[in-house]
Design a protein around this motif. Structure first.
Motif, short mmCIF file in Angstrom:
data_model
loop_
_atom_site.label_atom_id
_atom_site.label_comp_id
_atom_site.label_asym_id
_atom_site.label_seq_id
_atom_site.Cartn_x
_atom_site.Cartn_y
_atom_site.Cartn_z
N LEU A 2 21.62 -3.45 -7.24
CA LEU A 2 21.21 -4.82 -7.07
C LEU A 2 20.14 -5.19 -8.09
N LYS A 3 20.10 -6.47 -8.43
CA LYS A 3 19.04 -6.93 -9.32
C LYS A 3 17.71 -6.75 -8.60
N LEU A 4 16.75 -6.18 -9.30
CA LEU A 4 15.46 -5.91 -8.71
C LEU A 4 14.45 -6.98 -9.07
N GLY A 5 13.61 -7.33 -8.10
CA GLY A 5 12.48 -8.20 -8.37
C GLY A 5 11.42 -7.43 -9.15
N GLU A 6 10.39 -8.13 -9.60
CA GLU A 6 9.36 -7.50 -10.42
C GLU A 6 8.66 -6.35 -9.69
N LEU A 7 8.27 -6.57 -8.43
CA LEU A 7 7.58 -5.52 -7.70
C LEU A 7 8.52 -4.38 -7.34
N GLU A 8 9.77 -4.71 -6.99
CA GLU A 8 10.76 -3.65 -6.73
C GLU A 8 10.94 -2.77 -7.96
N ALA A 9 11.05 -3.40 -9.12
CA ALA A 9 11.23 -2.64 -10.37
C ALA A 9 10.01 -1.77 -10.65
N SER A 10 8.82 -2.29 -10.40
CA SER A 10 7.60 -1.50 -10.61
C SER A 10 7.56 -0.29 -9.69
N LEU A 15 8.63 5.70 -8.71
CA LEU A 15 9.44 6.76 -8.09
C LEU A 15 10.25 7.52 -9.14
N TRP A 16 10.77 6.82 -10.13
CA TRP A 16 11.54 7.50 -11.19
C TRP A 16 10.65 8.43 -12.02
N PRO A 21 8.73 13.63 -3.92
CA PRO A 21 8.69 12.45 -3.05
C PRO A 21 7.26 11.93 -2.88
N MET A 22 7.14 10.62 -2.71
CA MET A 22 5.82 9.99 -2.63
C MET A 22 5.65 9.21 -1.34
N ARG A 23 4.43 9.25 -0.80
CA ARG A 23 4.07 8.43 0.35
C ARG A 23 3.72 7.02 -0.13
N VAL A 24 3.73 6.07 0.79
CA VAL A 24 3.39 4.69 0.45
C VAL A 24 2.02 4.65 -0.25
N ARG A 25 1.05 5.36 0.30
CA ARG A 25 -0.30 5.35 -0.27
C ARG A 25 -0.30 5.83 -1.73
N GLU A 26 0.50 6.84 -2.03
CA GLU A 26 0.56 7.35 -3.41
C GLU A 26 1.19 6.33 -4.36
N VAL A 27 2.24 5.66 -3.88
CA VAL A 27 2.87 4.61 -4.70
C VAL A 27 1.87 3.48 -4.92
N LEU A 28 1.18 3.09 -3.85
CA LEU A 28 0.17 2.02 -3.94
C LEU A 28 -0.92 2.39 -4.93
N ASP A 29 -1.44 3.61 -4.84
CA ASP A 29 -2.50 4.03 -5.77
C ASP A 29 -2.04 3.97 -7.21
N GLU A 30 -0.81 4.36 -7.45
CA GLU A 30 -0.26 4.31 -8.82
C GLU A 30 -0.15 2.86 -9.30
N ASN A 32 -1.77 0.24 -8.18
CA ASN A 32 -3.06 -0.45 -8.22
C ASN A 32 -3.95 -0.04 -9.38
N GLN A 33 -3.44 0.81 -10.24
CA GLN A 33 -4.17 1.08 -11.49
C GLN A 33 -4.13 -0.15 -12.40
N HIS A 34 -3.11 -1.02 -12.18
CA HIS A 34 -2.93 -2.19 -13.04
C HIS A 34 -2.86 -3.50 -12.27
N ARG A 35 -2.97 -3.44 -10.94
CA ARG A 35 -2.89 -4.67 -10.14
C ARG A 35 -3.59 -4.43 -8.82
N ASP A 36 -3.59 -5.42 -7.96
CA ASP A 36 -4.28 -5.30 -6.67
C ASP A 36 -3.31 -5.68 -5.56
N LEU A 37 -2.62 -4.68 -5.02
CA LEU A 37 -1.62 -4.91 -3.98
C LEU A 37 -2.12 -4.37 -2.65
N ALA A 38 -1.61 -4.93 -1.58
CA ALA A 38 -1.93 -4.45 -0.24
C ALA A 38 -0.96 -3.33 0.16
N TYR A 39 -1.44 -2.44 0.98
CA TYR A 39 -0.64 -1.33 1.49
C TYR A 39 0.63 -1.86 2.15
N THR A 40 0.48 -2.89 2.99
CA THR A 40 1.63 -3.42 3.72
C THR A 40 2.67 -4.03 2.79
#
Length: 120
Positions: A2-10, A15-16, A21-30, A32-40
């Motif tokens: 499927l076509k991915l949105g910007e955040l989905e692609a990021s 993950l690629w 395997p990564m937990r949500v927190r690990e993905v978020l930390d990665e 948030n090095q370049h943006r400010d996203l919420a865990y949820t």
């Protein structure tokens, strides 16, 4: 794929590039090095990617661990296949694509076609 949105692609990029395997927190930390996203937000997008079949998740110590279902290259090839299948005249689509290929890409395609076993 499927076509991915910007955040989905990021998130898929994270993950690629992961070696395990990564937990949500690990993905978020990665991310948030370049943006400010919420865990949820990241949790919701990972859930959506799971629902779309692009990632798998496994519960470990009360937290999901996420992994991409396929490599970036496999996902890209699948997208190309879907585009080719939806393009109507496959021969015309392929010819237009080949005409746009660089000399290096053309050489690579010739070599790959010579190695490819033919179906009977």
């Amino acid at each position: 794929m499927l076509k991915l949105g910007e955040l989905e692609a990021s998130i898929m990029d994270v993950l690629w590039n992961a070696t395990e395997p990564m937990r949500v927190r690990e993905v978020l930390d990665e991310l948030n090095q370049h943006r400010d996203l919420a865990y949820t937000t990241v949790m919701t997008v990972l859930d959506n990617l799971h629902r779309k079949g692009l990632v798998v998740r496994e519960m470990e110590n009360r937290a999901y661990h996420y992994t991409a279902v396929s490599s970036r290259e496999e996902a890209t090839a699948q997208t190309l296949r879907e585009l080719l299948d939806s393009g109507g005249d496959r021969e015309s689509v392929l010819l237009h694509f080949v005409r746009s290929a660089s000399e290096e890409e053309s050489d690579f395609l010739r070599k790959a076609l010579r190695r490819k076993p033919r179906k009977r």
